[in-house]
Design a protein around this motif. Structure first.
Motif, PDB file in Angstrom:
ATOM      1  N   ALA A 113      35.897 -12.118 -33.955  1.00 37.08           N
ATOM      2  CA  ALA A 113      35.032 -12.531 -32.923  1.00 37.08           C
ATOM      3  C   ALA A 113      36.216 -13.136 -31.989  1.00 37.08           C
ATOM      4  N   GLY A 114      37.386 -12.924 -31.989  1.00 36.08           N
ATOM      5  CA  GLY A 114      37.360 -13.558 -30.813  1.00 36.08           C
ATOM      6  C   GLY A 114      38.114 -14.404 -30.733  1.00 36.08           C
ATOM      7  N   GLU A 115      37.618 -15.943 -31.741  1.00 35.79           N
ATOM      8  CA  GLU A 115      38.290 -17.128 -31.951  1.00 35.79           C
ATOM      9  C   GLU A 115      39.742 -16.800 -32.588  1.00 35.79           C
ATOM     10  N   GLN A 116      40.670 -17.682 -31.931  1.00 38.07           N
ATOM     11  CA  GLN A 116      41.821 -18.215 -32.185  1.00 38.07           C
ATOM     12  C   GLN A 116      42.553 -19.024 -33.268  1.00 38.07           C
ATOM     13  N   ARG A 117      43.188 -18.407 -34.350  1.00 37.55           N
ATOM     14  CA  ARG A 117      44.260 -19.771 -34.762  1.00 37.55           C
ATOM     15  C   ARG A 117      45.529 -20.109 -34.893  1.00 37.55           C
ATOM     16  N   CYS A 118      45.972 -20.911 -34.940  1.00 38.85           N
ATOM     17  CA  CYS A 118      47.807 -20.605 -35.223  1.00 38.85           C
ATOM     18  C   CYS A 118      48.143 -21.924 -35.956  1.00 38.85           C
ATOM     19  N   ASP A 153      61.371 -21.685 -33.400  1.00 37.96           N
ATOM     20  CA  ASP A 153      61.859 -21.982 -31.911  1.00 37.96           C
ATOM     21  C   ASP A 153      62.678 -20.674 -31.337  1.00 37.96           C
ATOM     22  N   ASP A 154      62.705 -19.531 -32.129  1.00 32.40           N
ATOM     23  CA  ASP A 154      63.198 -18.044 -32.165  1.00 32.40           C
ATOM     24  C   ASP A 154      62.474 -17.313 -31.805  1.00 32.40           C
ATOM     25  N   GLY A 155      61.671 -17.569 -31.219  1.00 33.18           N
ATOM     26  CA  GLY A 155      60.786 -16.673 -30.984  1.00 33.18           C
ATOM     27  C   GLY A 155      60.368 -15.717 -31.914  1.00 33.18           C
ATOM     28  N   LEU A 156      60.523 -16.068 -33.349  1.00 30.02           N
ATOM     29  CA  LEU A 156      59.929 -14.816 -33.887  1.00 30.02           C
ATOM     30  C   LEU A 156      59.429 -14.928 -35.590  1.00 30.02           C
ATOM     31  N   VAL A 175      64.173  -9.507 -53.104  1.00 29.96           N
ATOM     32  CA  VAL A 175      63.427 -10.488 -52.305  1.00 29.96           C
ATOM     33  C   VAL A 175      64.507  -9.350 -50.545  1.00 29.96           C
ATOM     34  N   GLN A 176      63.460  -9.487 -50.240  1.00 27.08           N
ATOM     35  CA  GLN A 176      64.047  -8.585 -49.099  1.00 27.08           C
ATOM     36  C   GLN A 176      62.464  -9.875 -47.559  1.00 27.08           C
ATOM     37  N   ILE A 177      64.087 -10.132 -47.005  1.00 29.31           N
ATOM     38  CA  ILE A 177      62.599 -10.924 -45.366  1.00 29.31           C
ATOM     39  C   ILE A 177      63.707 -10.007 -44.695  1.00 29.31           C
ATOM     40  N   ARG A 178      62.719  -9.930 -43.394  1.00 30.42           N
ATOM     41  CA  ARG A 178      62.198  -9.238 -41.982  1.00 30.42           C
ATOM     42  C   ARG A 178      62.115 -10.355 -40.847  1.00 30.42           C
ATOM     43  N   ARG A 179      62.700 -10.161 -40.100  1.00 27.31           N
ATOM     44  CA  ARG A 179      61.493 -10.580 -38.890  1.00 27.31           C
ATOM     45  C   ARG A 179      61.188  -9.385 -37.734  1.00 27.31           C
ATOM     46  N   ALA A 180      60.353 -10.264 -37.007  1.00 27.76           N
ATOM     47  CA  ALA A 180      59.656  -9.781 -36.798  1.00 27.76           C
ATOM     48  C   ALA A 180      58.412 -10.964 -35.037  1.00 27.76           C
ATOM     49  N   ARG A 181      58.639 -10.382 -33.839  1.00 25.69           N
ATOM     50  CA  ARG A 181      57.240 -11.004 -33.580  1.00 25.69           C
ATOM     51  C   ARG A 181      55.621 -10.663 -33.613  1.00 25.69           C
ATOM     52  N   THR A 182      55.510  -9.902 -34.174  1.00 23.84           N
ATOM     53  CA  THR A 182      54.061  -9.321 -34.375  1.00 23.84           C
ATOM     54  C   THR A 182      54.087  -8.826 -36.228  1.00 23.84           C
ATOM     55  N   VAL A 183      52.720  -9.081 -36.674  1.00 22.27           N
ATOM     56  CA  VAL A 183      52.721  -9.031 -38.527  1.00 22.27           C
ATOM     57  C   VAL A 183      51.528  -8.335 -38.846  1.00 22.27           C
ATOM     58  N   THR A 184      51.195  -7.414 -39.458  1.00 22.93           N
ATOM     59  CA  THR A 184      50.004  -7.517 -40.349  1.00 22.93           C
ATOM     60  C   THR A 184      50.012  -7.065 -41.742  1.00 22.93           C
ATOM     61  N   LEU A 185      48.975  -7.631 -41.936  1.00 20.02           N
ATOM     62  CA  LEU A 185      49.291  -7.517 -43.392  1.00 20.02           C
ATOM     63  C   LEU A 185      47.971  -7.425 -44.176  1.00 20.02           C
ATOM     64  N   MET A 231      44.445  -8.450 -41.212  1.00 15.31           N
ATOM     65  CA  MET A 231      44.743 -10.358 -40.510  1.00 15.31           C
ATOM     66  C   MET A 231      46.085  -9.559 -39.885  1.00 15.31           C
ATOM     67  N   SER A 232      46.028  -9.841 -38.744  1.00 15.06           N
ATOM     68  CA  SER A 232      47.669  -9.580 -38.071  1.00 15.06           C
ATOM     69  C   SER A 232      47.446 -10.880 -36.790  1.00 15.06           C
ATOM     70  N   MET A 233      49.169 -10.947 -36.607  1.00 17.26           N
ATOM     71  CA  MET A 233      48.836 -12.381 -36.069  1.00 17.26           C
ATOM     72  C   MET A 233      50.468 -12.653 -35.050  1.00 17.26           C
ATOM     73  N   GLU A 234      50.670 -13.188 -34.749  1.00 20.22           N
ATOM     74  CA  GLU A 234      51.437 -12.924 -33.064  1.00 20.22           C
ATOM     75  C   GLU A 234      52.577 -13.908 -33.303  1.00 20.22           C
ATOM     76  N   VAL A 235      54.209 -14.015 -32.253  1.00 21.06           N
ATOM     77  CA  VAL A 235      54.645 -15.335 -31.985  1.00 21.06           C
ATOM     78  C   VAL A 235      53.905 -15.810 -31.018  1.00 21.06           C
ATOM     79  N   VAL A 236      53.702 -16.680 -30.594  1.00 19.62           N
ATOM     80  CA  VAL A 236      54.159 -17.434 -29.182  1.00 19.62           C
ATOM     81  C   VAL A 236      55.151 -18.713 -28.892  1.00 19.62           C
TER      82      VAL A 236
END
Length: 292
Positions: free
Chosen positions: A128-133, A215-218, A250-260, A279-284
């Motif tokens: 619906a365009g609502e943003q949550r963080c 604060d690393d942008g990831l 265990v695997q850890i990956r880093r990304a700016r955008t993530v879809t689950l 859902m998809s999310m992005e770091v701001v």
């Protein structure tokens, strides 16, 4: 300054800590607008109105990670700085930000010092365009399933409800088929845990993404792939020290955008019921100013 307190946090110590903080702030000559409310929806409405009208330049929340989550959603993307008086049970976000925990005097002193820090948030946009963080960690595996089970229980109260949910869920839990998309790269797997960390810890000290930085942008994405229930019982307690990351599953990956994507999973972020998958999310980067 706006002040928003959850009186029931920290086994109902939130009210005491909040009143102490309010007195200390007013004794210091700070004009405080009390935005506390009887429920979260009313608190959000009052907070939005105060921020939108320019009535406050700082919002201080008192409680646990849920109140920090609420405050971050109000303040992210605005010039209003967020202050935290950690009075909850877990207090993972405050602790990982280096803030005082269950100490109203030290928290107020930190708030009055005026020092600030810019931190990232992870942002999710609904259909619906609502943003949550969220500010800390999003859980979307066994931990989320347990949270969902616990919220269905009317007895017992407090942490024992989650312990009972674990006992009920563990014997029947099986690895979940996931599709993840990290910065455009698709991963299909079966996993016991999937978590997305903007910060390192959740659940009262579980360092699920121990190297995540605010604060690393990831975003740090943890995947604990399919293992036996017995092996899961061996690995899971190691999350409190962050040593689980050395396990071969265990695997850890880093990304700016993530879809689950996964069927039947409702994610939890900062301990709060967040959104169903997919859902998809992005770091701001630097979206939130914290009094820290």
């Amino acid at each position: 300054m706006g002040l928003m307190i959850n009186p029931t946090s920290g086994k109902n110590t939130g009210a005491q800590v909040g009143q102490q903080a309010l007195s200390l702030l007013r004794d210091a000559g700070v004009e405080v607008l009390d935005l506390s409310a009887s429920d979260a929806r009313s608190a959000v409405e009052q907070g939005r109105a105060a921020i939108g009208s320019g009535a406050i330049d700082r919002l201080v929340v008192g409680g646990g990670d849920g109140m920090v989550h609420l405050g971050a959603n109000l303040c992210a993307g605005t010039p209003v700085a967020l202050g935290v008086i950690a009075a909850g049970t877990g207090n993972d976000i405050a602790r990982e930000l280096g803030l005082p925990v269950r100490d109203a005097a030290a928290s107020v002193q930190r708030i009055l010092s005026g020092s600030t820090r810019r931190v990232d948030v992870a942002r999710y946009t609904t259909a619906a365009g609502e943003q949550r963080c969220f500010l800390g960690v999003l859980a979307a595996g066994f931990d989320a399933v347990v949270n969902e089970r616990a919220n269905e229980l009317t007895w017992p109260k407090g942490p024992m409800r989650y312990n009972l949910a674990i006992l009920r869920e563990l014997p029947v839990f099986r690895a979940i088929p996931y599709t993840l998309v990290l910065d455009g790269e698709r991963i299909d797997t079966e996993a016991m845990l999937v978590a997305v960390g903007n910060g390192p810890a959740y659940g009262g000290g579980m360092r699920v993404t121990p190297d995540a930085s605010f604060d690393d942008g990831l975003l740090d994405v943890l995947i604990l792939r399919k293992i036996s229930t017995l092996e899961f019982l061996r690995v899971f307690p190691r999350v409190f020290k962050g040593t689980h990351v050395s396990h071969p599953a265990v695997q850890i990956r880093r990304a700016r955008t993530v879809t689950l994507e996964a069927k039947g999973i409702v994610s939890y972020a900062d301990g709060e019921r967040f959104a169903p998958l997919p859902m998809s999310m992005e770091v701001v980067p630097g979206a939130l100013t914290v009094l820290a």
